[in-house]
Design an enzyme around this catalytic site. Sequence first.
Site, mmCIF file in Angstrom:
data_model
loop_
_atom_site.group_PDB
_atom_site.id
_atom_site.type_symbol
_atom_site.label_atom_id
_atom_site.label_comp_id
_atom_site.label_asym_id
_atom_site.label_seq_id
_atom_site.Cartn_x
_atom_site.Cartn_y
_atom_site.Cartn_z
ATOM 1 N N TYR A 1 58.577 36.629 64.616
ATOM 2 C CA TYR A 1 59.366 36.315 63.140
ATOM 3 C C TYR A 1 59.547 35.323 62.759
ATOM 4 C CZ TYR A 1 62.180 38.203 59.777
ATOM 5 O OH TYR A 1 61.534 38.623 57.775
ATOM 6 N N PHE B 1 42.373 32.854 35.336
ATOM 7 C CA PHE B 1 41.658 33.975 36.475
ATOM 8 C C PHE B 1 43.360 34.770 36.025
ATOM 9 C CE2 PHE B 1 41.810 36.182 40.513
ATOM 10 C CZ PHE B 1 40.651 36.909 40.218
ATOM 11 N N THR B 2 41.932 36.149 36.331
ATOM 12 C CA THR B 2 42.655 37.957 35.755
ATOM 13 C C THR B 2 44.207 37.764 36.660
ATOM 14 O OG1 THR B 2 41.523 38.934 37.708
ATOM 15 C CG2 THR B 2 40.552 39.080 35.606
ATOM 16 N N ASP C 1 44.156 25.601 41.394
ATOM 17 C CA ASP C 1 44.031 26.551 42.021
ATOM 18 C C ASP C 1 43.002 26.355 42.981
ATOM 19 O OD1 ASP C 1 43.042 29.425 42.803
ATOM 20 O OD2 ASP C 1 43.128 30.380 41.130
ATOM 21 N N LYS D 1 38.599 33.328 50.434
ATOM 22 C CA LYS D 1 37.239 32.456 49.794
ATOM 23 C C LYS D 1 37.168 31.060 50.834
ATOM 24 C CE LYS D 1 38.715 35.200 45.892
ATOM 25 N NZ LYS D 1 40.005 36.421 46.082
ATOM 26 N N ARG E 1 32.103 40.982 35.391
ATOM 27 C CA ARG E 1 33.298 40.197 35.127
ATOM 28 C C ARG E 1 33.778 39.696 33.215
ATOM 29 N NH1 ARG E 1 37.250 39.646 39.008
ATOM 30 N NH2 ARG E 1 38.068 40.512 37.662
ATOM 31 N N PHE F 1 40.790 46.543 35.639
ATOM 32 C CA PHE F 1 39.331 46.737 36.173
ATOM 33 C C PHE F 1 39.583 46.932 37.416
ATOM 34 C CE2 PHE F 1 39.651 42.898 38.221
ATOM 35 C CZ PHE F 1 40.623 41.956 37.826
HETATM 36 O O1 PLI Z 1 42.541 38.168 45.863
HETATM 37 P P1 PLI Z 1 44.152 37.003 46.399
HETATM 38 O O2 PLI Z 1 44.920 37.342 45.400
HETATM 39 O O3 PLI Z 1 43.588 36.687 47.526
HETATM 40 O O4 PLI Z 1 43.735 35.751 45.004
HETATM 41 C C1 PLI Z 1 43.552 35.981 43.538
HETATM 42 C C2 PLI Z 1 43.002 34.179 42.926
HETATM 43 C C3 PLI Z 1 42.702 33.987 42.462
HETATM 44 N N1 PLI Z 1 42.321 33.034 41.994
HETATM 45 C C4 PLI Z 1 41.330 32.480 41.955
HETATM 46 C C5 PLI Z 1 39.897 31.997 41.793
HETATM 47 C C6 PLI Z 1 40.453 33.923 42.662
HETATM 48 O O5 PLI Z 1 38.766 33.615 42.122
HETATM 49 C C7 PLI Z 1 41.548 34.874 42.911
HETATM 50 C C8 PLI Z 1 40.821 36.025 43.523
HETATM 51 N N2 PLI Z 1 39.680 36.624 43.527
HETATM 52 C C9 PLI Z 1 38.653 37.625 43.957
HETATM 53 C C10 PLI Z 1 39.839 39.021 43.988
HETATM 54 C C11 PLI Z 1 37.566 38.237 43.024
HETATM 55 O O6 PLI Z 1 36.811 38.815 43.668
HETATM 56 O O7 PLI Z 1 36.742 36.516 42.749
#
Ligand code: PLI
Length: 476
Positions: free
Chosen positions: A73, A125-126, A216, A259, A383, A450
Amino acid sequence: MTTRSWAEPWKIKVVEPIKMTDRRDRERAIRDAGYNTFLLRSEDVYIDLLTDSGTSAMSDRQWAGMMLGDEAYAGSRNYYHLERAVRDHYGYEHLIPTHQGRGAEHILSRILITPGDHVAGNMYFTTTRAHQELAGATFHDVIIAEAHDPASEHPFKGNVDLGKLGALVDEVGAARMPYLSIAATVNMAGGQPISLANLRAVYEFAHSRGIRVILDATRAVENAWFVQQREPGQRDRTVAEILLDMCRYSDGATMSGKKDSLVNIGGWLALRDEKLAEKARNLVVVFEGLHTYGGMAGRDMEAMAIGIEESVQEDHVRSRIGQVLYLGQKLMDAGVPVVRPIGGHAVFLDAAATLQHLPRERFPAQALAAALYVESGVRAMERGTVSSGRDPRTGVNRTPKLELVRLTIPRRVYTQAHMDVTAESVIEVFRKRDQVAGLEFTYEPEYLRFFQARFQPVGAPGIFGEAAMAGAAAGA
Ligand code: PLI
């Protein structure tokens, strides 16, 4: 001299079968999904280009690392491995793990934003903006104008317009600007990079006015590759060196490990300031988990630490972005309108230019993504107007200049043959573009609409076929 073809710098050890579905099934599936590709079952998808988030293939080393998960933990050894990887490659002293990127955005927004504050960034970003707004801030886009023009070939469309930023600081006052939210690369602009010179200038200006810069870093490795390729004087430096340099011009970062870092789940917040990090550690236990796991299993942290090391390897980045470019080039050669230059993680179709018969209120990008699925089983993502949502103060729909469909390429998952099939599919829909019907909402969620919104075609269903007519008759 003849040029040789390039090939992926990996070979395949495990395969996951995929199958082509038939058109009638896809017509039904998209109708049942309310013409929203997020609501499709993945089993009904042939080539899945919805996102590059959490969809990468892990390496044999990462899978081996999963067996080294220390699921204590508190104080898991995998946390310390991850901390070292982040320090070595991103340079930040304090690491707060989170379950994914938005977990980090949530904690950051809560510790830095006071209601009534202003946050500026290079586009938005969203999830990032949603957390800033939920914490009571107003977001301002200070990206250069070229970023909003799909045809502009500017090499660094992620750059901040320092004139716009300066004017905003003069207008609202630096005291009401807790930080700048700077993305590298800029997802919503088409995966476009920010230059090292611009990042440095932004940092120096912000610090001269007492404003922090938060990066970011979600696709910062890909940004570093563009800097190496395009920025004068950077050609002889490694991606890893440039990445570290980019991070130097920030006070901290939010990160979605799903990513660049080649894992299926995980993220982090990193800060240089010890006091701020203490506040973040205090909040992470409320929302995510203890500060040495933050919502991740030990094995997830191990996979991410190894993924970070793999992500900066030159061969990997070159082939990753090369594959995106390969698809983009095929579409450009066929005359399909796309955002230029081709970005790091995706090819973005210009839906506004493609479906000129549809006004924005009929959501051309949403309709184009649905049509591509019906035609080919390839899943992409809207988008544009739907992603942009409504202004939280006025409730009015935001209409961004960019109305795009994103063909997002997962890392190390698909081969060039999949890219060929995708290109042929998009070209086919482009030929039939007059048959793509517009859409209207049947359900509109309050937040990040979305993801879960539902639609129905308006007027003749065209490419959406008989299932759409049956749906309309049944009031679906
Ligand atoms: O999906 P998360 O919560 O791990 O990360 C959010 C996020 C933050 N910044 C940027 C630039 C992103 O592209 C992002 C998530 N992007 C997604 C889910 C996408 O499909 O692009």
